[in-house]
Design a protein around this motif. Sequence first.
Motif, mmCIF file in Angstrom:
data_model
loop_
_atom_site.group_PDB
_atom_site.id
_atom_site.type_symbol
_atom_site.label_atom_id
_atom_site.label_comp_id
_atom_site.label_asym_id
_atom_site.label_seq_id
_atom_site.Cartn_x
_atom_site.Cartn_y
_atom_site.Cartn_z
ATOM 1 N N ASP A 1 1.079 -1.000 -0.015
ATOM 2 C CA ASP A 1 -0.028 -0.144 0.024
ATOM 3 C C ASP A 1 0.946 1.123 0.099
ATOM 4 N N LEU A 2 1.850 1.232 0.827
ATOM 5 C CA LEU A 2 2.756 2.299 0.976
ATOM 6 C C LEU A 2 3.560 2.761 -0.408
ATOM 7 N N VAL A 3 4.149 1.758 -0.952
ATOM 8 C CA VAL A 3 4.819 1.899 -2.038
ATOM 9 C C VAL A 3 4.141 2.263 -3.131
ATOM 10 N N ALA A 4 2.685 1.423 -3.416
ATOM 11 C CA ALA A 4 2.128 1.849 -4.403
ATOM 12 C C ALA A 4 1.500 3.349 -4.409
ATOM 13 N N TYR A 5 1.414 3.982 -3.498
ATOM 14 C CA TYR A 5 0.751 5.206 -3.156
ATOM 15 C C TYR A 5 2.326 6.244 -3.618
ATOM 16 N N ILE A 6 3.232 5.741 -3.185
ATOM 17 C CA ILE A 6 4.649 6.589 -3.361
ATOM 18 C C ILE A 6 4.864 6.488 -4.751
ATOM 19 N N ALA A 7 4.729 5.322 -5.407
ATOM 20 C CA ALA A 7 4.960 5.211 -6.589
ATOM 21 C C ALA A 7 3.928 6.085 -7.682
ATOM 22 N N GLU A 8 2.708 6.003 -7.200
ATOM 23 C CA GLU A 8 1.753 7.171 -8.100
ATOM 24 C C GLU A 8 2.343 8.372 -7.958
ATOM 25 N N LEU A 9 2.758 9.032 -6.608
ATOM 26 C CA LEU A 9 3.120 10.256 -6.610
ATOM 27 C C LEU A 9 4.463 10.541 -7.325
ATOM 28 N N VAL A 10 5.453 9.764 -7.214
ATOM 29 C CA VAL A 10 6.637 9.916 -8.034
ATOM 30 C C VAL A 10 6.256 9.758 -9.522
ATOM 31 N N TRP A 11 5.425 8.986 -9.991
ATOM 32 C CA TRP A 11 4.969 9.169 -11.666
ATOM 33 C C TRP A 11 4.833 10.460 -11.912
ATOM 34 N N VAL A 12 3.984 11.299 -11.062
ATOM 35 C CA VAL A 12 3.006 12.490 -11.462
ATOM 36 C C VAL A 12 4.427 13.546 -11.362
ATOM 37 N N ILE A 13 5.330 13.452 -10.818
ATOM 38 C CA ILE A 13 6.519 14.298 -10.792
ATOM 39 C C ILE A 13 7.409 13.975 -11.901
#
Length: 334
Positions: free
Chosen positions: A223-235
């Motif tokens: 859950d944590l990594v999936a959320y951060i991965a989405e955040l990183v992709w936006v950037i």
Amino acid sequence: EAATPQTQAASTHAAAAAVFQVVAFTLVIEAHGVSLAVEIDGGARCFEVKKSQIQDQRKRRLGYLYIFHDISERKLVEEILQLRLRLNEFATSHSLDELMTRALDEIGMITNSPIGFYHLVSPDQKTVLLQAWSTRALTEYCTIQGANQHYRIDEAGVWVDCVYQRQPVIHNDYASLAHRKGLPEGHAVLIRELVVPIIRDVLLVAILGLGNKASDYNQTDVDLVAYIAELVWVIVERKRAEEEILALQAQLREQAIRDPLTNLYNRRYLGETIQRELARAERAGQALSFVVLDIDHFKSVNDRFGHAIGDQVLQILAKVLTSEAREGDFVYRS
């Protein structure tokens, strides 16, 4: 029921024993002020500790009461918010490759994963580009070439399970996987891994992987990594767009100042640079030289052999002049 001194003492001892039991099976990794971070069942938890004195009716101190409040989720939210701010700020002054390496390093610290990699997926969904490794992966675990490696998805390792399943996958016992393939020479030895796909409009656009956490990856990590991965992709997506715009602007600039046939600077650029070079020579007290060349009987070449051959003559001459020019010299076609 009224508490007697005996029952109060028993309760205090029971509470102390309970606290001691918790602490006895944890590893204190950070303690400052009223914050305490511990490892419980392989996962990091953060507690806010409040201490109050226990007194009897005569105000004599009997001991202390410690209240542990689990603030792990609050700390994690704060950490993710700070991560987003750091990455956004980092992206303004660093390249896309540097940004992705930094993102992997940050996620690795949050999840205690020394290995991290980031793949970009081609629009045809058949090939991937290994865009970045985490810093620790390259300095401590891998001797393999770092980034910009293309290869087909159907030839990739077991991490590609996340592509076929289109969801995060965990391999906590990598060595026991029946469908695993041999790792390339110089690749890090994998013990366990967590791989997360990033999907946009039904297309897979990127893959973020972590490896070799000291304990098993679990659903909390997913859950944590999936959320951060989405955040990183936006950037990352925004940074890619910015770099594409800058590259296009540079290309248009080159087209505006270059002769399309010979790729020499054109008359427009001559007009831009002449005043600047004259001023520079004057400041330095140096002479500035101009050499003007013309091709003898060039018209007869075009008339006899055609304009295509005449163009080749111009291109060959341009290459000769460019190869012989010194650094700081300019060659124009006027």
